[in-house]
Design an enzyme around this catalytic site. Structure first.
Site, mmCIF file in Angstrom:
data_model
loop_
_atom_site.group_PDB
_atom_site.id
_atom_site.type_symbol
_atom_site.label_atom_id
_atom_site.label_comp_id
_atom_site.label_asym_id
_atom_site.label_seq_id
_atom_site.Cartn_x
_atom_site.Cartn_y
_atom_site.Cartn_z
ATOM 1 N N LEU A 1 4.692 6.920 -8.082
ATOM 2 C CA LEU A 1 4.635 5.705 -9.368
ATOM 3 C C LEU A 1 2.948 4.932 -8.982
ATOM 4 C CD1 LEU A 1 7.929 3.719 -8.739
ATOM 5 C CD2 LEU A 1 7.356 5.461 -10.464
ATOM 6 N N ASP A 2 2.628 4.631 -10.174
ATOM 7 C CA ASP A 2 1.253 4.080 -10.238
ATOM 8 C C ASP A 2 1.471 2.688 -9.324
ATOM 9 O OD1 ASP A 2 0.466 5.834 -12.014
ATOM 10 O OD2 ASP A 2 0.975 4.634 -13.631
ATOM 11 N N ALA A 3 0.348 2.339 -8.840
ATOM 12 C CA ALA A 3 0.255 1.034 -7.892
ATOM 13 C C ALA A 3 0.836 -0.085 -8.841
ATOM 14 C CB ALA A 3 -1.069 0.664 -7.413
#
Ligand code: URA
Length: 262
Positions: A113-115
């Site tokens: 997942l993106d930050a």
């Protein structure tokens, strides 16, 4: 893997019903019944009662679904908070998802997942299941709630459903619903980099907040951000089932359906 010379012989290895029971599939007795009913295969051959297996090498399936039988496998479900990265270390020194779960045994995140993205992430030391959950061929669904700028029109929502053109090619059909004026529920089965953000950007409604709310059959509304729990044996089994049908063979895939359900 075929039934090679590595497979357990008659007298070594563990009894199949014991190995199956350890995965949470049911009691030993229930697992014996599965074997007796011819529902269990070892390296592609229907297993007989009394069969012994080598958990490191034999490939065991129940009703055609591979079962992870190696002892010591762990499966965590984490609710990833915003700002935490999905890699093992971060050159910028940000907190990692791995630091939020027990250090031993070592686990890795299943996909990324993106930050900036929040929500459900599985961490495990089961490489086979990781492969199946992340490879596009197995088409496991992921559902996201995307809070976007403005209110997408019906036409914009339809574009998301049908597929939008991104710089790495068009997106596959998706299930998309506008659940509040600026909130989209988007279900995809691809795993391209920043895909949901780019899809929303492409229709002119950039994402302001993104939360993953489901991975295949796994969901949990009560898991607080930053906390984790172990998946139950039934959940692991459901994941294995979801990840066992490849695209074009039915199962969790949308291929072959006239139109994706919405
Ligand atoms: N799509 C995105 O844009 N970001 C994620 O983290 C996951 C899916």
């Amino acid at each position: 893997m075929g039934s090679s010379g590595r497979s357990a012989g008659r007298d070594d290895g563990d009894r199949l019903q014991k190995v199956l029971a350890r995965t949470g599939l049911g009691s030993r007795r229930a697992c014996e019944e599965l074997i007796a009913a011819g529902r269990v295969t070892v390296n592609g051959e229907v297993a007989e009662l009394g069969r012994r297996v080598d958990v490191d090498h034999d490939r065991i399936e129940v009703d055609g679904v591979p079962v992870s039988v190696r002892p010591g496998l762990v499966y965590y479900l984490l609710n990833k908070p915003r700002g935490v990265v999905s890699t093992a270390d971060d050159p910028q020194g940000r907190q990692t998802v791995v630091s939020l779960v027990p250090a031993e045994p070592r686990v890795h995140p299943v996909g990324r997942l993106d930050a900036d993205t929040e929500g459900l992430l599985i961490l495990t030391n089961d490489g086979e299941l990781t492969y199946r959950l992340t490879h596009p061929r197995f088409g496991v669904e992921k559902e996201y709630l995307a809070q976007v700028a403005g209110t997408p029109s019906r036409r914009a929502v339809r574009r998301l459903r049908d597929g939008v053109e991104l710089d790495d090619g068009p997106t596959a059909p998706a299930r998309v619903a506008l659940v509040a004026p600026n909130l989209l529920r988007i279900t995809i089965h691809e795993g391209r980099n920043r895909q949901v953000r780019r899809m929303c950007e492409a229709i002119g409604h950039p994402v302001q907040r993104l939360v993953r709310s489901r991975i295949g059959p796994i969901t949990d509304r009560k898991l607080r951000p930053g906390t984790w729990r172990e998946l139950t044996p039934a959940e692991v089994r459901a994941l294995e089932r979801a990840a066992s049908a490849s695209v074009g063979e039915g199962g969790s895939s949308w291929a072959g359906r006239a139109r994706p359900r919405r």
